[in-house]
Motif scaffolding. Structure first.
Motif, PDB file in Angstrom:
ATOM      1  N   LEU A 357       0.838  -1.206   0.000  1.00  9.48           N
ATOM      2  CA  LEU A 357       0.000   0.000   0.000  1.00  9.48           C
ATOM      3  C   LEU A 357       0.873   1.256   0.000  1.00  9.48           C
ATOM      4  CD1 LEU A 357      -2.999   0.829   0.057  1.00  9.48           C
ATOM      5  CD2 LEU A 357      -2.755   1.099   2.531  1.00  9.48           C
ATOM      6  N   SER A 358       2.010   1.150   0.728  1.00 13.51           N
ATOM      7  CA  SER A 358       2.932   2.283   0.783  1.00 13.51           C
ATOM      8  C   SER A 358       4.338   1.749   0.489  1.00 13.51           C
ATOM      9  CB  SER A 358       2.865   2.887   2.186  1.00 13.51           C
ATOM     10  OG  SER A 358       4.112   3.404   2.549  1.00 13.51           O
ATOM     11  N   ILE A 386      -3.133   3.145  -5.062  1.00 17.57           N
ATOM     12  CA  ILE A 386      -3.514   1.736  -5.214  1.00 17.57           C
ATOM     13  C   ILE A 386      -4.582   1.579  -6.306  1.00 17.57           C
ATOM     14  CG2 ILE A 386      -5.267   1.702  -3.355  1.00 17.57           C
ATOM     15  CD1 ILE A 386      -2.720  -1.087  -4.054  1.00 17.57           C
ATOM     16  N   THR A 403      -2.649  -7.106  -2.049  1.00 19.46           N
ATOM     17  CA  THR A 403      -2.213  -5.840  -1.434  1.00 19.46           C
ATOM     18  C   THR A 403      -1.883  -6.043   0.044  1.00 19.46           C
ATOM     19  OG1 THR A 403      -3.630  -4.680  -2.961  1.00 19.46           O
ATOM     20  CG2 THR A 403      -2.833  -3.427  -1.090  1.00 19.46           C
ATOM     21  N   TYR A 404      -0.737  -5.493   0.390  1.00 19.57           N
ATOM     22  CA  TYR A 404      -0.242  -5.574   1.771  1.00 19.57           C
ATOM     23  C   TYR A 404      -0.348  -4.169   2.354  1.00 19.57           C
ATOM     24  CZ  TYR A 404       3.102  -6.977   5.460  1.00 19.57           C
ATOM     25  OH  TYR A 404       3.722  -7.285   6.652  1.00 19.57           O
ATOM     26  N   ASP A 405      -1.078  -4.029   3.474  1.00 19.03           N
ATOM     27  CA  ASP A 405      -1.256  -2.691   4.049  1.00 19.03           C
ATOM     28  C   ASP A 405      -0.734  -2.666   5.491  1.00 19.03           C
ATOM     29  OD1 ASP A 405      -3.199  -4.034   5.475  1.00 19.03           O
ATOM     30  OD2 ASP A 405      -4.826  -3.371   4.160  1.00 19.03           O
ATOM     31  N   SER A 408      -1.803  -5.388   7.694  1.00 16.41           N
ATOM     32  CA  SER A 408      -1.173  -6.698   7.445  1.00 16.41           C
ATOM     33  C   SER A 408      -0.039  -6.968   8.437  1.00 16.41           C
ATOM     34  CB  SER A 408      -0.600  -6.764   6.024  1.00 16.41           C
ATOM     35  OG  SER A 408      -1.559  -6.417   5.079  1.00 16.41           O
ATOM     36  N   THR A 415      -4.954  -8.288   1.328  1.00 17.55           N
ATOM     37  CA  THR A 415      -6.213  -8.150   0.578  1.00 17.55           C
ATOM     38  C   THR A 415      -6.003  -8.756  -0.807  1.00 17.55           C
ATOM     39  OG1 THR A 415      -6.735  -6.126   1.749  1.00 17.55           O
ATOM     40  CG2 THR A 415      -7.899  -6.493  -0.322  1.00 17.55           C
TER      41      THR A 415
END
Ligand code: GAP
Length: 441
Positions: A357-358, A386, A403-405, A408, A415
């Motif tokens: 995500l970042s 994203i 997606t890893y945020d 996580s 996700t």
């Protein structure tokens, strides 16, 4: 088609060959995504036609072969298209295409309509035959004795090598020999992007059978059904496919039947593949031309005969165009237009995109990707919002984004987002492998 051609170039599927020199008509280069998609299509054909069957073997033969091959096969004499020139614009056209081809000087009119409008049909020359084989010379001397041809189809070497292959593979009739390889035709009017080009790849299979009785009809019908089903298994919508049996006046004199599998492109229904009952014409011609015995001995019945053949023949590039055209979709998500390729997961060039995500979260995501990279074609992207990244992967047909945020880090879940529905769900990282297996295997 325009949108598709633009996407294919913009996203690195297909480029015009030699673009920096203005291009060369009828030749195309495949970019990083294009080559993956092409390989997936070829592998799928090879799996279904060769690996899954105990009675089909593969070969890979040379592009240039003995020129007598093309005399025996009939190509030197009659592999030609009817050609006309326009005396006004100096264009050169396939005579059977002039009613639909746009005039180069006045694209709003067809070549035929333009000729009529200008000075009457007299502006077009008489029709003459133009041989489609590319010629070259083998060795240092460029005379008639050194003349050779780039093969216009891959199957002739299957016929000329029939005896060798049958002997080494110890196959008994009925059995098939399959090949994927480049073919070359100096098409008068290459068109419709990669549909008709001058250099292309074919996937051909020659299935050898007894020449008598109802074997020919039985195997012909079998292969027409098998090949039609292959396109559906590839992921093409059945509603856009049809079988078109040839009329008797379309058949070569030796052929006992031919059916095309056709796809409904934006430019109309067009041939993807031909399945033909060719009798034993091809082997007989090479027996005559070479003086060698290419007959088959059945050690059970003690019969010796020249086998007949059912041929299945399709173009890789044309199939790839079909895959792209069939998958190309425009829809709206949350009031925003998006373009996506609804490619089947098994042929998508990139199967899973891993997205932190970042940028700060890049490291754990790279570690997860590393684990899956050997099994699936994966990608990693940390650049942009994203939402923008999802759109980029939708456009190249990637079925799954992971997606890893920041959450996580806490709950060890990611996700998983599905391309076609945009549905998202949380999946535990240690369950990801079995989750993905269900989608891709
Ligand atoms: N050995 C039989 C044979 O070559 P064909 O109908 O001339 O038959 C078979 O070609 C397939 O090869 C076609 O159905 C098409 O998919 C592909 N093909 C032929 N000419 C092509 C071209 N100029 N560009 C792209 N694909 C082509």
């Amino acid at each position: 088609m325009e949108k598709l051609v633009s996407l294919a170039k913009r996203r690195g599927f297909i480029f015009q060959s030699s673009e920096i020199y203005g291009g060369i008509n009828g030749f195309w280069d495949y970019g990083p995504l294009g080559v993956e998609l092409k390989n997936n299509i070829k592998n799928f054909w090879w799996q279904k036609m060769v690996r899954d069957r105990s009675n089909v073997v593969g070969v890979d033969t040379s592009i240039i072969c003995h020129p007598q091959t093309w005399v025996s096969s009939g190509h030197v004499k009659s592999f030609s298209d009817p050609l006309v020139d326009c005396r006004v614009c100096k264009g050169r056209f396939r005579a059977d295409h002039i009613s639909t081809l746009p005039c180069p000087n006045k694209p709003s009119l067809s070549v035929e309509a333009c000729a009529v409008e200008k000075k009457g049909e007299g502006e077009l020359t008489e029709i003459r035959q133009f041989n489609l084989m590319f010629e070259t010379f083998v060795g240092a001397v460029k005379d008639d004795s050194a003349r050779a041809y780039l093969r216009p189809e891959t199957c002739q070497s299957i016929f000329t090598q029939f005896k060798n292959i049958q002997t080494v593979s110890r196959q008994k009739i009925p059995f098939g020999i399959a090949q994927i390889g480049k073919s070359f035709r100096n098409e008068v009017t290459p068109r419709n992007f990669i549909f008709r080009s001058r250099e292309f790849e074919q996937m051909e299979m020659e299935f050898f059978i007894k020449p008598e009785g109802d074997e020919g009809q039985k195997w012909y019908e079998y292969w027409v059904d098998q090949r039609f089903q292959w396109f559906i298994d590839l992921g093409i919508r059945a509603s856009h496919l049809r079988k078109r049996p040839h009329d008797p006046d379309e058949l070569a004199h030796y052929a006992q039947g031919c059916t095309d599998v056709e796809y409904e492109f934006p430019f109309g229904f067009s041939e993807l593949e031909g399945i033909a009952n060719r009798s034993n014409y091809d082997l007989t011609q090479h027996i005559k031309g070479s003086g060698k015995d290419l007959s088959y001995f059945d050690d059970q019945t003690k019969e010796k005969f020249v086998p007949a053949v059912i041929e299945t023949s399709l173009g890789v590039d044309r199939t790839l165009l079909t895959v792209l055209a069939d998958a190309f979709t425009e829809d709206e998500i949350g009031g925003e237009a998006r373009t996506l390729l609804k490619l089947s997961p098994h042929i998508a060039p990139i199967k899973i995109a891993f997205l932190p995500l970042s940028k700060k979260l890049a490291e754990p995501v790279e570690r997860i990707e590393e684990k899956f990279r050997k099994k699936y074609a994966t990608d990693f992207d940390a650049v942009g919002s994203i939402g923008k990244r999802y759109r980029r992967y939708d456009e190249i047909g990637t079925p799954i984004c992971v997606t890893y945020d920041f959450q996580s880090e806490e709950d060890h879940q990611v996700t998983v987002r599905h391309r076609d529905t945009t549905h998202q769900e949380r999946v535990a990282i240690d369950q990801l492998e079995s989750y993905l297996e269900k989608i891709f295997c």
